[in-house]
Design an enzyme around this catalytic site. Structure first.
Site, mmCIF file in Angstrom:
data_model
loop_
_atom_site.group_PDB
_atom_site.id
_atom_site.type_symbol
_atom_site.label_atom_id
_atom_site.label_comp_id
_atom_site.label_asym_id
_atom_site.label_seq_id
_atom_site.Cartn_x
_atom_site.Cartn_y
_atom_site.Cartn_z
ATOM 1 N N LYS A 22 0.834 -1.215 0.000
ATOM 2 C CA LYS A 22 0.000 0.000 0.000
ATOM 3 C C LYS A 22 0.864 1.258 0.000
ATOM 4 C CE LYS A 22 -1.894 2.172 3.724
ATOM 5 N NZ LYS A 22 -2.222 3.603 3.629
ATOM 6 N N CYS A 117 -5.994 8.518 8.545
ATOM 7 C CA CYS A 117 -6.044 8.123 9.954
ATOM 8 C C CYS A 117 -5.649 9.301 10.843
ATOM 9 C CB CYS A 117 -5.091 6.950 10.210
ATOM 10 S SG CYS A 117 -5.585 5.402 9.433
ATOM 11 N N PRO A 123 2.435 17.086 10.075
ATOM 12 C CA PRO A 123 2.366 18.298 9.263
ATOM 13 C C PRO A 123 3.005 18.123 7.889
ATOM 14 C CG PRO A 123 4.082 18.506 10.923
ATOM 15 C CD PRO A 123 3.350 17.228 11.226
ATOM 16 N N VAL A 124 2.598 19.004 6.966
ATOM 17 C CA VAL A 124 3.090 18.922 5.592
ATOM 18 C C VAL A 124 4.168 19.975 5.326
ATOM 19 C CG1 VAL A 124 0.930 17.967 4.734
ATOM 20 C CG2 VAL A 124 1.245 20.452 4.758
ATOM 21 N N LEU A 126 7.319 20.019 5.702
ATOM 22 C CA LEU A 126 8.549 19.551 5.065
ATOM 23 C C LEU A 126 8.388 19.454 3.554
ATOM 24 C CD1 LEU A 126 9.681 16.760 7.576
ATOM 25 C CD2 LEU A 126 10.515 19.111 7.401
ATOM 26 N N ASP A 305 4.352 1.516 11.704
ATOM 27 C CA ASP A 305 3.153 0.825 11.216
ATOM 28 C C ASP A 305 3.020 -0.597 11.766
ATOM 29 O OD1 ASP A 305 2.130 2.929 9.822
ATOM 30 O OD2 ASP A 305 2.656 2.186 7.831
ATOM 31 N N VAL A 327 7.889 8.192 16.272
ATOM 32 C CA VAL A 327 7.607 8.726 14.935
ATOM 33 C C VAL A 327 6.362 9.610 14.932
ATOM 34 C CG1 VAL A 327 7.144 8.134 12.523
ATOM 35 C CG2 VAL A 327 8.761 6.756 13.862
#
EC number: 2.5.1.7
Length: 430
Positions: A22, A117, A123-124, A126, A305, A327
């Site tokens: 995925k 999720c 945050p975006v 980076l 994960d 993480v």
């Protein structure tokens, strides 16, 4: 509403074949937008709701997309639009990976702030920092990220954290930039390598994927190609734990040991027998499990994960073990659900203290995210009585036919419509 019902106590035996990853297929599908010539053919694509979501995003952007069996074809040679609306992106935060390809291909991108999720803030910034370094003008307004660039120019980018999504997005944007882009402190996951391989097959010049520094020499255009998605290491890890906790003997077909070496090391430390075979990994569960401490880290460290699934085997181990999450914040929402099953767990900051071995009891529990959904089903495999897992929308984002694969290994597990079963007589299902 559908739920999965598990009757615990069955040992798992046999073999199970892994599907495409995925976390690899989503950015690869996004990368097909970079090809101004030909039709991309992607094989070994898993049948997941997230795949359908990103396919819908590409269709909205004016790409021609089809998904038949395990094969996705994409033709993006027409005029691609640059606006990815909230109605799609809200379903899956990985949709933001279309931003790099759109910016490179069209000179602009307007993408809704992502969903998916609810695991911390993730945050975006980076991603946006990388785009700005290459000359893009970025602004956030009314819930949308807007980026424009007359032309992207190669730059040196240092990531404050080795973000997988940021690495992928910046890498894709850089493929069509003028000059050389160097990205430092990048993510090193196998899915990054898979994306780089796909880009290079299209004619890109990406060097260093899998190391801490990636260098991209920009080219003028990319051409569609054929590519097979790598096997899913998280699905493999989930079934490895299922075999171990039930004392079973299961061959995980197509699992790649190098992709999950940290998990293998921890399972062996716990007493699980791991045998690398020609076509996969065999897992043989022990009579007793030893407690171990685990800390999630960016690859090649222990994958976040696999955190919730690993906690299931930790709570069945003799002694006290600690799971530390470094993480993502707020990734312990499943702990309360596991406590409902009689797990002895205590959250302390970024760690969970787990006392075992727990005598798990079946209960009705709700999945809180994708991997927690799988973990609760795993717990049900070894619980006394019946476990009912709801909120399967999360499970379907990352596992195809999870209950069917467990059934084939000997588990008592059924996926049912809640309105059509007698909850006072669950035994009738098996």
């Amino acid at each position: 509403m559908e739920k999965i019902i598990v009757r615990g106590g069955k040992q798992l035996n046999g073999s199970v074949k892994m599907e495409g990853a995925k976390n690899a297929v989503l950015p690869v599908i996004a990368a097909t937008l970079l090809a101004s010539k030909g039709t991309s053919v992607l094989k070994n694509v898993p049948n997941l709701s997230d795949v359908f979501t990103i396919n819908e995003v590409l269709k909205y952007l004016n790409a021609d997309v089809s998904f038949v069996n395990d094969e996705v074809t994409v033709n993006a040679t027409g005029e691609i639009t640059s606006d990815a609306p909230f109605e799609y992106v809200r379903k899956m935060r990985a949709s933001i990976v279309v931003m790099g390809p759109l910016l490179a291909r069209t000179g602009s991108a307007r993408v809704a702030l992502p969903g998916g999720c609810a695991i911390g803030s993730r945050p975006v910034d980076l991603h946006l920092k990388g785009f700005e370094a290459m000359g893009a003008i970025v602004k956030i307004e009314n819930g949308y990220i807007e980026a424009t660039a007359e032309k992207l120019v190669g730059a040196k980018v240092y990531l404050d954290f080795p973000s997988v999504g940021a690495t992928q997005n910046i890498m894709m944007a850089a493929t069509l930039a003028e000059g050389t882009t160097v990205i430092e402190n990048v993510a090193r996951e196998p899915e990054i390598v898979d994306l780089a391989n796909f880009l290079n097959q299209m004619g890109a010049r990406v060097i260093g994927a899998g190391t801490e520094v990636i260098r991209i020499e920009g080219v003028k255009e990319l051409t569609a190609t054929e590519h097979s998605i790598i096997p899913d290491r998280i699905e493999a890890g989930t079934f490895m734990i299922a075999a171990a906790i039930t004392g079973g003997n299961v061959l995980i077909e197509d699992a790649v040991p190098e992709h999950i070496s940290s998990l293998i090391a921890k399972l062996e430390e716990m007493g699980v027998q791991i045998i690398e075979e020609e076509n996969g990994i065999r897992v043989i569960g022990p009579d007793k499990l030893k407690a171990v401490d685990v800390k999630t880290m960016p690859h090649p460290g222990f994958p976040t994960d696999m955190q919730s699934q690993m906690m299931v085997i930790q709570m069945l181990s003799e002694g006290t073990s600690i799971m530390t999450e470094t993480v993502f914040e707020n990734r312990f929402m499943h702990v309360e659900e596991m406590r409902r099953m009689n797990a002895d767990m205590k959250i302390e900051g970024h760690s969970v203290i787990i006392s075992g071995p727990a005598k798990l009891q079946g209960a009705e529990v709700a999945a809180t995210d994708l991997r927690a959904a799988a973990a609760l089903i795993l717990a049900g495999l070894v619980a006394d009585g019946y476990t009912q897992v709801t909120e399967l929308k999360y499970l379907d984002r990352g596992y195809n036919n999870f209950h069917g694969k467990l059934q084939a290994l000997g588990a008592d597990v059924e996926r049912v419509d809640d309105s059509k079963i007698d909850v006072t007589n669950l035994a009738s299902l098996f």
